[in-house]
Design a protein around this motif. Structure first.
Motif, PDB file in Angstrom:
ATOM      1  N   LYS A 270      31.565  41.675  35.391  1.00 17.98           N
ATOM      2  CA  LYS A 270      31.310  40.486  36.226  1.00 17.98           C
ATOM      3  C   LYS A 270      32.630  39.886  36.718  1.00 17.98           C
ATOM      4  O   LYS A 270      32.724  39.430  37.869  1.00 17.98           O
ATOM      5  CB  LYS A 270      30.526  39.445  35.425  1.00 17.98           C
ATOM      6  CG  LYS A 270      29.058  39.808  35.221  1.00 17.98           C
ATOM      7  CD  LYS A 270      28.334  38.727  34.434  1.00 17.98           C
ATOM      8  CE  LYS A 270      26.867  39.070  34.251  1.00 17.98           C
ATOM      9  NZ  LYS A 270      26.147  38.050  33.446  1.00 17.98           N
ATOM     10  N   LEU A 271      33.640  39.871  35.851  1.00 11.38           N
ATOM     11  CA  LEU A 271      34.946  39.361  36.269  1.00 11.38           C
ATOM     12  C   LEU A 271      35.548  40.231  37.368  1.00 11.38           C
ATOM     13  O   LEU A 271      36.190  39.733  38.296  1.00 11.38           O
ATOM     14  CB  LEU A 271      35.894  39.306  35.064  1.00 11.38           C
ATOM     15  CG  LEU A 271      35.616  38.202  34.032  1.00 11.38           C
ATOM     16  CD1 LEU A 271      36.524  38.358  32.823  1.00 11.38           C
ATOM     17  CD2 LEU A 271      35.811  36.817  34.673  1.00 11.38           C
ATOM     18  N   LEU A 272      35.328  41.541  37.247  1.00  8.43           N
ATOM     19  CA  LEU A 272      35.819  42.448  38.283  1.00  8.43           C
ATOM     20  C   LEU A 272      35.201  42.124  39.634  1.00  8.43           C
ATOM     21  O   LEU A 272      35.863  42.161  40.675  1.00  8.43           O
ATOM     22  CB  LEU A 272      35.478  43.902  37.924  1.00  8.43           C
ATOM     23  CG  LEU A 272      36.442  44.674  37.036  1.00  8.43           C
ATOM     24  CD1 LEU A 272      35.949  46.100  36.867  1.00  8.43           C
ATOM     25  CD2 LEU A 272      37.838  44.688  37.638  1.00  8.43           C
ATOM     26  N   LEU A 273      33.901  41.804  39.631  1.00  6.73           N
ATOM     27  CA  LEU A 273      33.196  41.532  40.883  1.00  6.73           C
ATOM     28  C   LEU A 273      33.684  40.245  41.539  1.00  6.73           C
ATOM     29  O   LEU A 273      33.420  40.021  42.730  1.00  6.73           O
ATOM     30  CB  LEU A 273      31.685  41.454  40.627  1.00  6.73           C
ATOM     31  CG  LEU A 273      31.023  42.762  40.180  1.00  6.73           C
ATOM     32  CD1 LEU A 273      29.541  42.555  39.908  1.00  6.73           C
ATOM     33  CD2 LEU A 273      31.215  43.856  41.219  1.00  6.73           C
ATOM     34  N   LYS A 274      34.385  39.414  40.784  1.00  5.20           N
ATOM     35  CA  LYS A 274      34.924  38.178  41.354  1.00  5.20           C
ATOM     36  C   LYS A 274      36.350  38.361  41.871  1.00  5.20           C
ATOM     37  O   LYS A 274      36.929  37.436  42.433  1.00  5.20           O
ATOM     38  CB  LYS A 274      34.909  37.070  40.292  1.00  5.20           C
ATOM     39  CG  LYS A 274      33.511  36.662  39.858  1.00  5.20           C
ATOM     40  CD  LYS A 274      33.561  35.600  38.765  1.00  5.20           C
ATOM     41  CE  LYS A 274      32.148  35.217  38.313  1.00  5.20           C
ATOM     42  NZ  LYS A 274      32.189  34.211  37.214  1.00  5.20           N
ATOM     43  N   SER A 275      36.907  39.557  41.645  1.00 10.52           N
ATOM     44  CA  SER A 275      38.291  39.807  42.054  1.00 10.52           C
ATOM     45  C   SER A 275      38.328  40.685  43.302  1.00 10.52           C
ATOM     46  O   SER A 275      37.288  41.002  43.883  1.00 10.52           O
ATOM     47  CB  SER A 275      39.058  40.478  40.900  1.00 10.52           C
ATOM     48  OG  SER A 275      38.467  41.735  40.600  1.00 10.52           O
ATOM     49  N   ASP A 276      39.507  41.079  43.696  1.00 14.43           N
ATOM     50  CA  ASP A 276      39.679  41.955  44.850  1.00 14.43           C
ATOM     51  C   ASP A 276      39.159  43.360  44.501  1.00 14.43           C
ATOM     52  O   ASP A 276      39.598  43.973  43.533  1.00 14.43           O
ATOM     53  CB  ASP A 276      41.160  42.021  45.219  1.00 14.43           C
ATOM     54  CG  ASP A 276      41.414  42.896  46.441  1.00 14.43           C
ATOM     55  OD1 ASP A 276      40.441  43.223  47.145  1.00 14.43           O
ATOM     56  OD2 ASP A 276      42.587  43.256  46.685  1.00 14.43           O
ATOM     57  N   LEU A 277      38.226  43.876  45.308  1.00 17.90           N
ATOM     58  CA  LEU A 277      37.595  45.160  45.011  1.00 17.90           C
ATOM     59  C   LEU A 277      38.243  46.324  45.750  1.00 17.90           C
ATOM     60  O   LEU A 277      37.672  47.424  45.794  1.00 17.90           O
ATOM     61  CB  LEU A 277      36.100  45.104  45.359  1.00 17.90           C
ATOM     62  CG  LEU A 277      35.246  44.155  44.528  1.00 17.90           C
ATOM     63  CD1 LEU A 277      33.786  44.261  44.940  1.00 17.90           C
ATOM     64  CD2 LEU A 277      35.389  44.460  43.041  1.00 17.90           C
TER      65      LEU A 277
ATOM     66  N   LEU B 111      24.775  41.722  43.908  1.00 23.37           N
ATOM     67  CA  LEU B 111      26.085  41.100  44.104  1.00 23.37           C
ATOM     68  C   LEU B 111      27.094  42.114  44.637  1.00 23.37           C
ATOM     69  O   LEU B 111      27.840  41.827  45.592  1.00 23.37           O
ATOM     70  CB  LEU B 111      26.572  40.510  42.776  1.00 23.37           C
ATOM     71  CG  LEU B 111      27.966  39.874  42.780  1.00 23.37           C
ATOM     72  CD1 LEU B 111      28.031  38.721  43.777  1.00 23.37           C
ATOM     73  CD2 LEU B 111      28.346  39.409  41.372  1.00 23.37           C
ATOM     74  N   LEU B 112      27.121  43.299  44.058  1.00 25.43           N
ATOM     75  CA  LEU B 112      28.057  44.331  44.503  1.00 25.43           C
ATOM     76  C   LEU B 112      27.784  44.731  45.952  1.00 25.43           C
ATOM     77  O   LEU B 112      28.712  44.918  46.742  1.00 25.43           O
ATOM     78  CB  LEU B 112      27.957  45.562  43.588  1.00 25.43           C
ATOM     79  CG  LEU B 112      28.869  46.739  43.935  1.00 25.43           C
ATOM     80  CD1 LEU B 112      30.333  46.330  43.854  1.00 25.43           C
ATOM     81  CD2 LEU B 112      28.605  47.922  43.004  1.00 25.43           C
ATOM     82  N   LEU B 113      26.520  44.822  46.309  1.00 19.74           N
ATOM     83  CA  LEU B 113      26.156  45.204  47.675  1.00 19.74           C
ATOM     84  C   LEU B 113      26.672  44.188  48.692  1.00 19.74           C
ATOM     85  O   LEU B 113      27.058  44.551  49.809  1.00 19.74           O
ATOM     86  CB  LEU B 113      24.630  45.343  47.768  1.00 19.74           C
ATOM     87  CG  LEU B 113      24.056  46.080  48.958  1.00 19.74           C
ATOM     88  CD1 LEU B 113      24.642  47.475  49.086  1.00 19.74           C
ATOM     89  CD2 LEU B 113      22.545  46.169  48.841  1.00 19.74           C
ATOM     90  N   ARG B 114      26.702  42.927  48.302  1.00 19.35           N
ATOM     91  CA  ARG B 114      27.207  41.881  49.203  1.00 19.35           C
ATOM     92  C   ARG B 114      28.721  41.917  49.326  1.00 19.35           C
ATOM     93  O   ARG B 114      29.275  41.529  50.354  1.00 19.35           O
ATOM     94  CB  ARG B 114      26.765  40.495  48.713  1.00 19.35           C
ATOM     95  CG  ARG B 114      25.281  40.215  48.872  1.00 19.35           C
ATOM     96  CD  ARG B 114      24.977  38.724  48.756  1.00 19.35           C
ATOM     97  NE  ARG B 114      25.362  38.166  47.468  1.00 19.35           N
ATOM     98  CZ  ARG B 114      24.581  38.147  46.400  1.00 19.35           C
ATOM     99  NH1 ARG B 114      23.369  38.688  46.458  1.00 19.35           N
ATOM    100  NH2 ARG B 114      24.994  37.610  45.264  1.00 19.35           N
ATOM    101  N   LEU B 115      29.388  42.382  48.270  1.00 18.19           N
ATOM    102  CA  LEU B 115      30.846  42.308  48.236  1.00 18.19           C
ATOM    103  C   LEU B 115      31.544  43.519  48.848  1.00 18.19           C
ATOM    104  O   LEU B 115      32.682  43.411  49.300  1.00 18.19           O
ATOM    105  CB  LEU B 115      31.323  42.152  46.780  1.00 18.19           C
ATOM    106  CG  LEU B 115      30.892  40.852  46.076  1.00 18.19           C
ATOM    107  CD1 LEU B 115      31.278  40.904  44.620  1.00 18.19           C
ATOM    108  CD2 LEU B 115      31.529  39.642  46.762  1.00 18.19           C
TER     109      LEU B 115
END
Length: 835
Positions: free
Chosen positions: A258-265, A298-302
């Motif tokens: 979850k923290l990864l998904l809040k950072s630069d991907l 969430l990942l699909l949006r990011l």
């Protein structure tokens, strides 16, 4: 193991143990390991191998030698691991100190030895081979092997690094499986829901703690390469045979994810996508639901648009998925087509817009389509994912098909300049796509896969006309044209097979009455042979599938296409001649409506012209493709009894069989045997006998069978079959043997004991068959003699030999051992020559 293999093994082991000799080809050792691995699946054979002294010797003593060949040491490590997969033998080796010296600390092998990548790889694969029981996990913990395996993930050798990652994943999965079994009891069946509830009560092994700690550290490191490695490792765990492993790990890593998904991907989109999709496929949805669906959404949006395509396609392929997430995935997948449809239309109709225009990907798309390479790649990826979804046989994906058809047609029109963009963005995209073969191929593949979902006549008309524009366009690439013809075939077929086909028949008739046939006539004589070949293949398919459609039969007959195809029998290109033969063969299936045409265009005249042509091709054509096509067409005609008259059967079939069976091309010979088989079927149906079923013997039936067999003898069928039975090409001999076995079932019985007495222990073979026939005074025109020959040959045994793969000798253990010995002898000879 066979005794002769055991006799060769000591000599091979001596070669492996002699540092002065080298195995010239390392692949021999790889194949030898494969053979041992296959053998050790049988516990009895494993026990025998473990007790062969020479094998025990190379495991115990040879690794202690100095200057040992690295490939040999790697082989011994892997062999040791293979044997140590047996827990009893593992403890024997451990008590003797062999395992600790070989797999304990790499320092015990020596720094120079460890510098060899093949040794490091052998060390990892040896551990992998023995990872079959819990004692191995305890051994790895005892000697701190996990830390070394983790370090090897960063090895400069890509093979070593990849092997280390796979080994870590397998150790983690196996350890967790062992922990869960220990907690639930060995006699209990593991249920994933029970596992989740019991997570906090299970005592994990030190190995699990070491690997999970490593994964967590890498996930939180902020270093892209480390995070990628951790995600890759988790994906491997989720793809193993132990779904319980990822379920057990998930609560421990979920917060880090979850923290990864809040950072630069940047750089993490692909490994995250692979991990999430693997988990979704491996773990039943009710175990991690709804957490996994929320994270997928969430990942699909990011993700950026290009990365989102893979994830969206994967979500749509999942069998169980919440509808909102499915709609979100469809939106992400269709955005590129949706955007192009929007910027190229003045005011798009409501049902031609794929989905809601508002999206987080719009800015990303605008940026990507502004550059030609990115625009082309994005479109090709989108179309490829759509094609995969459309071709899924197990489930129908809910998609906006009408809008999809409109969007694909728009893209294909842009590629040939048939669409006029109305915005600056549309003009830019048009410049990128015009003449783009990659997008044309991908778009036509999709268009050819969706005709069954065309809901309106206008859509069918639009698709047919666009495909005809591509065929008509002289600039169309030959590979694009081939795909276009196949797509057109599917759309035309839809017009006669759809539920609402009566409503579509006028559309098809209008299309046929247009300039479709005149365009095809031009393509038949195109300067490019690939296009002539594709046009002939398409026309042949069309004639066979539309043989009962009256309007089509009349159109083809009146336009003179069959006579043009006949001219192509003399085309300079052999592929084109072969396709012309196949097309003409299928044209003869057209309905009797042909006979209402003027005499010069009649199919009966055509067939009368084709048969002599086919004989000439079989006799005179120097290329194999036309000869194969000719005899295959004749076999197909014979299988459909109405295609050849009894007169034609009597006059032509024996001649064709004689020519085809003596051809140098093995495929021509196989098709000739298929023709013979069809002739047998035809003759037996006339006699009301089935050659493929065991029948009761009675005088009436016996008389009928003898008449049938005599007919086959007179036609020379048995002469051809026995000749083919000894053919040097295995498929020819196998086909002949199968036909003879079928005939043997219905033939009247003969005195097998008397026949075997005549043989006097001698069995005919390829070299002696002709002499044996002569010395036995056998006449293959005589039914009784034919039966005696079939019994004498033991066809069943011969068929068993023929169906075996031709490499069963070359790839055997005995052959490999001989190769290793031969290589060693050659190296000795070479060494002597140097002096």
């Amino acid at each position: 193991m066979e005794s002769e293999y055991v006799e060769l093994l000591p000599r091979v082991c001596a070669v492996l143990g002699d540092s002065r000799q080298s195995v010239v080809d390392d692949t021999c050792l790889e194949k030898l390991l494969d053979c041992f691995q296959a053998i050790t699946k049988n516990e009895t054979e494993l026990y025998i191998l473990q007790r062969i002294p020479c094998l025990t010797h190379i495991i115990v003593n040879i690794p202690k030698q100095r200057d040992l060949n690295p490939s040999t040491l790697s082989f011994i490590m892997r062999l040791t691991g293979l044997f140590a997969a047996s827990e009893n033998y593992f403890h024997e080796l451990e008590n003797d100190g062999i395992l600790s010296s070989m797999f304990g600390s790499p320092a015990s092998l020596g720094s120079e030895t460890w510098e060899e990548a093949t040794v490091r790889c052998g060390w990892l694969l040896g551990i992998q081979n023995m990872l079959q029981h819990e004692a191995v996990i305890q051994f790895l913990c005892k000697y701190d092997c996990i830390d070394e395996i983790i370090r090897l993930q960063k090895d400069p050798s890509i093979f070593v690094a990849s092997t280390a990652s796979h080994l870590l994943a397998n150790i983690l999965s196996f350890s967790l499986q062992c922990s869960e079994l220990a907690f639930l009891g060995n006699g209990s069946k593991i249920q994933l829901n029970d596992t989740v509830a019991a997570l906090h009560s299970v005592d994990w092994s030190d190995c699990v703690y070491a690997i999970t700690g490593h994964i967590e550290d890498f996930l939180k490191s902020g270093v892209t390469s480390n995070i990628q490695q951790a995600l890759k490792l988790l994906s491997m765990v989720s793809g193993t045979n132990y779904p319980v492993a990822i379920v057990s790990l998930w609560p421990k890593i979920e917060e880090s994810i979850k923290l990864l998904l809040k950072s630069d991907l940047t750089g993490l989109g692909q490994p995250l996508t692979k991990l999430f999709l693997n988990v979704s496929r491996t773990v039943p949805c009710d175990v991690l639901e709804p957490k996994i669906w929320d994270l997928l959404s969430l990942l699909l949006r990011l993700l950026n648009q290009a990365e989102a395509l893979t994830l969206a396609s994967g979500i749509l392929k999942l069998k169980s998925c919440p509808k909102p997430l499915r709609m979100q995935a469809a939106t992400a997948l269709f955005q590129p087509l949706n955007y192009i449809g929007t910027v190229t239309s003045v005011q798009p109709q409501e049902d031609t817009v794929l989905l809601d225009a508002s999206s987080n990907y719009r800015v990303d798309i605008e940026h990507r389509v502004s550059r030609k390479s990115a625009c082309v790649n994005l479109l090709c990826q989108t179309l490829l994912h759509l094609l995969e979804l459309l071709q899924m046989p197990s489930q129908r994906i809910e998609l906006p098909y009408q809008a999809l058809i409109h969007s694909v047609l728009t893209v294909l029109k842009l590629c040939i300049g048939a669409a006029i963009p109305t915005t600056s963005a549309g003009v830019s995209i048009s410049r990128h796509l015009i003449g783009c073969i990659k997008v044309q191929r991908a778009g036509i593949d999709v268009l050819g896969a969706i005709p069954q979902w065309a809901g309106r006549i206008e859509e069918v008309n639009s698709a047919l006309n666009l495909l005809l524009d591509y065929i008509r366009n002289p600039d169309t690439d030959s590979t694009v044209l081939k795909k276009t013809l196949q797509a057109l075939f599917h759309w035309m077929l839809h017009c006669i097979e759809a539920v609402d086909s009566p409503a579509l028949e006028p559309t098809l008739k209008e299309f046929l009455d247009g300039d479709f046939l005149s365009v095809m006539k031009k393509r038949l004589f195109d300067v490019h042979w690939e296009i002539r070949d594709s046009a002939l293949e398409f026309l042949g398919q069309l004639c066979f599938q539309f043989k009962e459609v009256e309007s089509f039969c009349r159109s083809i007959g009146s336009c003179g296409i069959p006579h043009l195809v006949l001219e192509l029998l003399s085309d300079p290109e052999s592929y084109v001649r072969a396709s012309a033969i196949s097309a003409l063969g299928k044209m003869n299936y057209l309905s009797p409506n042909w006979q209402t045409l003027p005499n010069e265009n009649s199919v009966t005249v055509m067939k009368g012209n084709i048969l002599p042509h086919l004989l000439d091709i079989l006799n005179q054509d120097t290329e194999g493709f036309p000869r194969r096509a000719a005899v295959k067409v004749l076999a197909d005609w014979l299988k459909n009894s109405h295609m050849l008259s009894s007169c034609e059967l009597d006059n032509f079939v024996p001649i064709i069989l004689k020519i085809g069976s003596n051809d140098l091309d093995w495929e021509v010979k196989v098709h000739s045997l298929e023709l013979a088989e069809a002739f047998i079927d035809q003759s037996s149906s006339n006699s009301l006998i089935s050659p493929y079923a065991v029948v009761l013997s009675n005088s009436t039936h016996s008389a009928q069978v003898k008449v049938l067999l005599q007919t086959l003898c007179d036609a020379g069928i048995f002469t051809i079959l026995f000749h083919a039975l000894w053919d040097c090409d295995r498929p020819v001999a196998q086909k002949a043997c199968e036909i003879l076995m079928k005939l043997k079932r219905i033939a009247p019985g003969a005195d097998s004991s008397q026949i075997h007495n005549k043989l006097n222990g001698h069995k005919p073979n390829r070299e002696s068959f002709a002499d044996w026939l002569s010395s036995s005074n056998f006449n293959l025109q005589n039914v009784s003699n034919v039966m005696e020959v079939m019994i004498a040959l033991d066809l069943e045994f011969q068929h068993q030999q023929l169906v075996r793969s031709s490499d069963h000798i070359e790839s055997s253990l005995r052959s490999l051992l001989q190769d290793i010995l031969a290589a060693a002898e050659n190296s000795e000879d070479s060494g002597a020559d140097c002096y």
